[in-house]
Design a protein around this motif. Structure first.
Motif, PDB file in Angstrom:
ATOM      1  N   LEU A  43       0.828  -1.199   0.000  1.00 12.21           N
ATOM      2  CA  LEU A  43       0.000   0.000   0.000  1.00 12.21           C
ATOM      3  C   LEU A  43       0.864   1.252   0.000  1.00 12.21           C
ATOM      4  O   LEU A  43       0.596   2.209  -0.736  1.00 12.21           O
ATOM      5  CB  LEU A  43      -0.932  -0.002   1.217  1.00 12.21           C
ATOM      6  N   VAL A  44       1.930   1.246   0.801  1.00 10.33           N
ATOM      7  CA  VAL A  44       2.814   2.408   0.827  1.00 10.33           C
ATOM      8  C   VAL A  44       3.460   2.615  -0.537  1.00 10.33           C
ATOM      9  O   VAL A  44       3.540   3.731  -1.055  1.00 10.33           O
ATOM     10  CB  VAL A  44       3.895   2.251   1.914  1.00 10.33           C
ATOM     11  N   GLY A  45       3.929   1.495  -1.158  1.00  6.82           N
ATOM     12  CA  GLY A  45       4.536   1.613  -2.478  1.00  6.82           C
ATOM     13  C   GLY A  45       3.534   2.071  -3.525  1.00  6.82           C
ATOM     14  O   GLY A  45       3.808   2.984  -4.306  1.00  6.82           O
ATOM     15  N   SER A  46       2.362   1.452  -3.533  1.00 10.46           N
ATOM     16  CA  SER A  46       1.348   1.791  -4.528  1.00 10.46           C
ATOM     17  C   SER A  46       0.739   3.165  -4.281  1.00 10.46           C
ATOM     18  O   SER A  46       0.327   3.851  -5.227  1.00 10.46           O
ATOM     19  CB  SER A  46       0.228   0.744  -4.519  1.00 10.46           C
ATOM     20  N   LEU A  47       0.670   3.560  -3.002  1.00  9.93           N
ATOM     21  CA  LEU A  47       0.060   4.840  -2.666  1.00  9.93           C
ATOM     22  C   LEU A  47       1.053   5.994  -2.655  1.00  9.93           C
ATOM     23  O   LEU A  47       0.679   7.133  -2.366  1.00  9.93           O
ATOM     24  CB  LEU A  47      -0.615   4.755  -1.286  1.00  9.93           C
ATOM     25  N   ALA A  48       2.335   5.690  -2.974  1.00 11.75           N
ATOM     26  CA  ALA A  48       3.363   6.731  -2.912  1.00 11.75           C
ATOM     27  C   ALA A  48       2.991   7.937  -3.761  1.00 11.75           C
ATOM     28  O   ALA A  48       3.171   9.090  -3.353  1.00 11.75           O
ATOM     29  CB  ALA A  48       4.705   6.158  -3.358  1.00 11.75           C
ATOM     30  N   GLY A  49       2.449   7.664  -4.956  1.00 12.36           N
ATOM     31  CA  GLY A  49       2.060   8.771  -5.828  1.00 12.36           C
ATOM     32  C   GLY A  49       0.953   9.609  -5.215  1.00 12.36           C
ATOM     33  O   GLY A  49       0.987  10.841  -5.248  1.00 12.36           O
ATOM     34  N   THR A  71       5.773   6.330 -12.205  1.00 12.90           N
ATOM     35  CA  THR A  71       5.128   7.626 -12.426  1.00 12.90           C
ATOM     36  C   THR A  71       6.084   8.637 -13.052  1.00 12.90           C
ATOM     37  O   THR A  71       5.673   9.418 -13.912  1.00 12.90           O
ATOM     38  CB  THR A  71       4.575   8.185 -11.105  1.00 12.90           C
ATOM     39  N   LYS A  72       7.358   8.603 -12.669  1.00 12.64           N
ATOM     40  CA  LYS A  72       8.301   9.628 -13.119  1.00 12.64           C
ATOM     41  C   LYS A  72       8.889   9.334 -14.491  1.00 12.64           C
ATOM     42  O   LYS A  72       9.058  10.235 -15.326  1.00 12.64           O
ATOM     43  CB  LYS A  72       9.421   9.792 -12.085  1.00 12.64           C
ATOM     44  N   PHE A  73       9.220   8.071 -14.759  1.00 12.78           N
ATOM     45  CA  PHE A  73       9.928   7.743 -16.001  1.00 12.78           C
ATOM     46  C   PHE A  73       9.023   7.136 -17.080  1.00 12.78           C
ATOM     47  O   PHE A  73       9.382   7.138 -18.250  1.00 12.78           O
ATOM     48  CB  PHE A  73      11.086   6.783 -15.708  1.00 12.78           C
ATOM     49  N   TYR A  74       7.887   6.599 -16.647  1.00 15.66           N
ATOM     50  CA  TYR A  74       6.991   5.980 -17.627  1.00 15.66           C
ATOM     51  C   TYR A  74       5.646   6.693 -17.737  1.00 15.66           C
ATOM     52  O   TYR A  74       4.797   6.308 -18.537  1.00 15.66           O
ATOM     53  CB  TYR A  74       6.756   4.502 -17.279  1.00 15.66           C
ATOM     54  N   LEU A  86      18.218   9.214  -6.044  1.00 12.60           N
ATOM     55  CA  LEU A  86      18.597   8.956  -7.434  1.00 12.60           C
ATOM     56  C   LEU A  86      17.424   9.228  -8.384  1.00 12.60           C
ATOM     57  O   LEU A  86      17.612   9.786  -9.471  1.00 12.60           O
ATOM     58  CB  LEU A  86      19.068   7.506  -7.592  1.00 12.60           C
ATOM     59  N   ILE A  87      16.212   8.827  -7.962  1.00 15.92           N
ATOM     60  CA  ILE A  87      15.036   9.056  -8.802  1.00 15.92           C
ATOM     61  C   ILE A  87      14.752  10.551  -8.934  1.00 15.92           C
ATOM     62  O   ILE A  87      14.399  11.039 -10.010  1.00 15.92           O
ATOM     63  CB  ILE A  87      13.816   8.316  -8.215  1.00 15.92           C
ATOM     64  N   GLU A  88      14.945  11.284  -7.837  1.00 19.23           N
ATOM     65  CA  GLU A  88      14.690  12.720  -7.877  1.00 19.23           C
ATOM     66  C   GLU A  88      15.646  13.427  -8.835  1.00 19.23           C
ATOM     67  O   GLU A  88      15.330  14.500  -9.357  1.00 19.23           O
ATOM     68  CB  GLU A  88      14.799  13.310  -6.474  1.00 19.23           C
ATOM     69  N   SER A  89      16.810  12.828  -9.084  1.00 17.08           N
ATOM     70  CA  SER A  89      17.751  13.424 -10.040  1.00 17.08           C
ATOM     71  C   SER A  89      17.185  13.422 -11.450  1.00 17.08           C
ATOM     72  O   SER A  89      17.596  14.226 -12.301  1.00 17.08           O
ATOM     73  CB  SER A  89      19.084  12.664 -10.022  1.00 17.08           C
ATOM     74  N   GLY A  90      16.267  12.487 -11.726  1.00 15.89           N
ATOM     75  CA  GLY A  90      15.654  12.415 -13.043  1.00 15.89           C
ATOM     76  C   GLY A  90      16.515  11.772 -14.106  1.00 15.89           C
ATOM     77  O   GLY A  90      16.147  11.764 -15.288  1.00 15.89           O
ATOM     78  N   GLU A  91      17.656  11.215 -13.733  1.00 19.29           N
ATOM     79  CA  GLU A  91      18.589  10.620 -14.692  1.00 19.29           C
ATOM     80  C   GLU A  91      18.543   9.096 -14.618  1.00 19.29           C
ATOM     81  O   GLU A  91      18.825   8.511 -13.565  1.00 19.29           O
ATOM     82  CB  GLU A  91      20.024  11.099 -14.418  1.00 19.29           C
ATOM     83  N   ARG A  92      18.205   8.452 -15.736  1.00 22.25           N
ATOM     84  CA  ARG A  92      18.186   6.996 -15.769  1.00 22.25           C
ATOM     85  C   ARG A  92      19.565   6.406 -15.466  1.00 22.25           C
ATOM     86  O   ARG A  92      19.685   5.372 -14.812  1.00 22.25           O
ATOM     87  CB  ARG A  92      17.717   6.507 -17.148  1.00 22.25           C
ATOM     88  N   GLY A  93      20.591   7.038 -15.955  1.00 21.93           N
ATOM     89  CA  GLY A  93      21.946   6.527 -15.740  1.00 21.93           C
ATOM     90  C   GLY A  93      22.323   6.466 -14.274  1.00 21.93           C
ATOM     91  O   GLY A  93      23.007   5.531 -13.831  1.00 21.93           O
ATOM     92  N   HIS A  94      21.872   7.446 -13.500  1.00 25.19           N
ATOM     93  CA  HIS A  94      22.164   7.447 -12.061  1.00 25.19           C
ATOM     94  C   HIS A  94      21.484   6.259 -11.379  1.00 25.19           C
ATOM     95  O   HIS A  94      22.070   5.587 -10.523  1.00 25.19           O
ATOM     96  CB  HIS A  94      21.696   8.760 -11.437  1.00 25.19           C
ATOM     97  N   ILE A  95      20.223   6.034 -11.753  1.00 24.02           N
ATOM     98  CA  ILE A  95      19.478   4.922 -11.154  1.00 24.02           C
ATOM     99  C   ILE A  95      20.105   3.581 -11.545  1.00 24.02           C
ATOM    100  O   ILE A  95      20.133   2.636 -10.757  1.00 24.02           O
ATOM    101  CB  ILE A  95      18.004   4.986 -11.583  1.00 24.02           C
TER     102      ILE A  95
END
Length: 487
Positions: free
Chosen positions: A50-56, A307-310, A433-442
């Motif tokens: 629920l926490v993962g799915s409700l994160a958005g 949500t962020k990359f797809y 890493l996700i907040e950076s917005g860079e796939r390479g970092h992740i």
């Protein structure tokens, strides 16, 4: 049928309790143990998913409006609470018994989960998540030790993996619930995510009722100066099993000779873990830490990746979580029996290694942008089919590695260390890493997780031991068999 221990001389006595428990065929009693204790994992899976799915939705909540980094921090708060709860409740479980802790830890979990639904800012949300984690951490120690002590040796690996794997049954339920509570056409998402926590916690009342009918672990009683009570409980179990299945087979091994002693002291625990069984301590630490980082880093932030990359809407995340959860559930259920037949060492090595190699390939594909949201989900589903069995086997290994007197504390300690090293850092790191917005970092985070799983596979191959089909007392000699001690 003898319900009492064997001849006693002074502080020395012998008992057939372990042999009688291990000779039992699978029965209704064992199903009750699995359901009443193992259902906690279903609730934990429901809670975490629920926490993962409700994160958005929590990220977009007008009352909370948590940033990606704050969501990662609340996941870490949950795990910090789990570490503290595991250590505190694990210590108590070895001293005052498994059964008492069943109720205390479940009540802590229930009240904290309900309170999460009424959180009003980041700090209250993080506090209630930490307290929820404390209840679950205590459950891992008390419940895992009790299941291993009550299940016959020839079923222990299969049962332990399947019970731990039911976490993902709860995760699948959580994914479906998220689809409902996040659909604006059905319910206001602000009310939906709060209601999900309240209802999830309230379901624990059913579990409390189920546990009323379970006895204390006879092995725990046997080792704490109550062999007569242990024998009486085993006798009651035997009568129920005989009534349903007919005459029981003779025990496959003899009595265990023990000495009356106090509970294991912290000195005993330290000496046993890092002296007598140092290799097993290293093995447990590596297995627990590596799988914790691997799991928590990916799972707690997967909704944010979607949500962020797809560009997946928050109320559709459950559709992607569902196959991921089902793959995790299928792994232990389908592979669990091979840990009792093929053996612990080859299966643990294989599942860790496959998970690491597949993660490395998927991380590179993610960075290159080769995968759609559904292809990414399919890749995670395959990876965690193996990783779920590997992670469950880590708990099995730690529980079997050390003497009965310190089993709950051993599970708690290695869960705590593994979670602190691998789990607390992982969600926060990946949130950043996700907040950076860079796939390479992740990608580098994914490759780090893959490398750790390969390290764990190599460690198991080097230090792993055969425990399949052997009694707990044979795998690790009780401290009580080595003479009396204080504590």
């Amino acid at each position: 049928m003898r319900d009492t221990p064997g001849p006693a001389t002074g502080d020395r006595f012998e008992t057939d309790v372990p042999a009688r428990l291990d000779r039992l065929p699978w029965s209704g009693f064992h199903w009750r143990v699995v359901v009443a204790l193992g259902i906690t994992w279903v609730l934990d899976g429901l809670e975490v998913t629920l926490v993962g799915s409700l994160a958005g939705a929590i990220h977009q909540s007008p009352s909370l409006a948590l940033t990606s980094t704050q969501i990662g921090l609340t996941a870490s708060a949950y795990l910090v609470g789990a570490v503290v709860g595991a250590l505190g409740f694990g210590y108590l479980a070895d001293r005052i018994g498994r059964r008492r802790l069943f109720f205390v830890t479940l009540i802590v979990y229930m009240l904290s989960s309900i309170a999460t639904g009424f959180a009003w800012d980041f700090w209250s949300f993080a506090l209630f998540r930490a307290l929820t984690g404390a209840g679950i951490g205590g459950e891992y120690a008390a419940v895992n030790s009790a299941i291993q002590e009550l299940i016959p040796a020839r079923y222990r690996g299969t049962t332990d993996l399947c019970v731990n794997g039911t976490f993902w049954g709860g995760a699948a339920i959580g994914a479906v619930v998220a689809l409902v509570v996040l659909d604006p056409a059905i319910v206001d998402p602000e009310i939906g995510w709060r209601g999900a926590f309240v209802v999830g916690g309230a379901l624990s009342l059913v579990v409390l009722l189920l546990r009323r009918h379970l006895p204390e672990s006879p092995r725990w009683l046997m080792l704490h100066g109550k062999p007569e009570e242990a024998g009486r409980i085993v006798g009651e179990i035997e009568r129920d099993v005989e009534a349903a299945s007919g005459p029981l087979p003779p025990p496959s091994y003899g009595n265990v000779v023990l000495h009356k002693r106090g509970a294991a002291s912290l000195g005993d625990i330290w000496k046993t873990m890092f002296g007598t069984h140092r290799d097993r301590a290293v093995l447990g630490l590596v297995l627990m830490s590596c799988q914790a980082f691997f799991y928590n880093a990916v799972f707690f932030t997967y909704a944010l990746v979607l949500t962020k990359f797809y560009g997946i809407p928050a109320h559709h995340v459950g559709w992607f979580m569902l196959p991921f959860a089902l793959g995790n559930l299928a792994g232990p259920l389908l592979l669990g029996r091979f840990f009792d037949t093929i053996g612990r060492k080859p299966m643990i090595t294989g599942t860790y290694a496959l998970s690491g190699l597949l993660m490395a390939g998927t991380g590179l594909a993610f960075a290159a942008g080769w995968l759609s949201a559904w292809e990414q989900t399919a890749a995670w589903t395959v990876i965690f089919f193996f990783a779920s069995a590997a992670a469950s086997a880590a708990y099995l290994t730690v529980g079997e590695s050390f003497p009965l007197e310190m089993r709950a504390m051993a599970i708690a300690l290695f869960y705590a260390i593994g979670t602190a090293v691998g789990g607390v850092v992982g969600p926060t790191l990946f949130g950043w890493l996700i907040e950076s917005g860079e796939r390479g970092h992740i990608m580098w985070g994914y490759l780090a997780a893959a490398a750790l799983m390969l390290v764990a596979a190599a460690t198991e191959w080097r230090l792993g031991f055969a425990a399949e089909g052997r009694s707990l007392e044979d795998v690790s000699t009780p401290l009580s068999a080595q003479g009396p001690a204080g504590g």
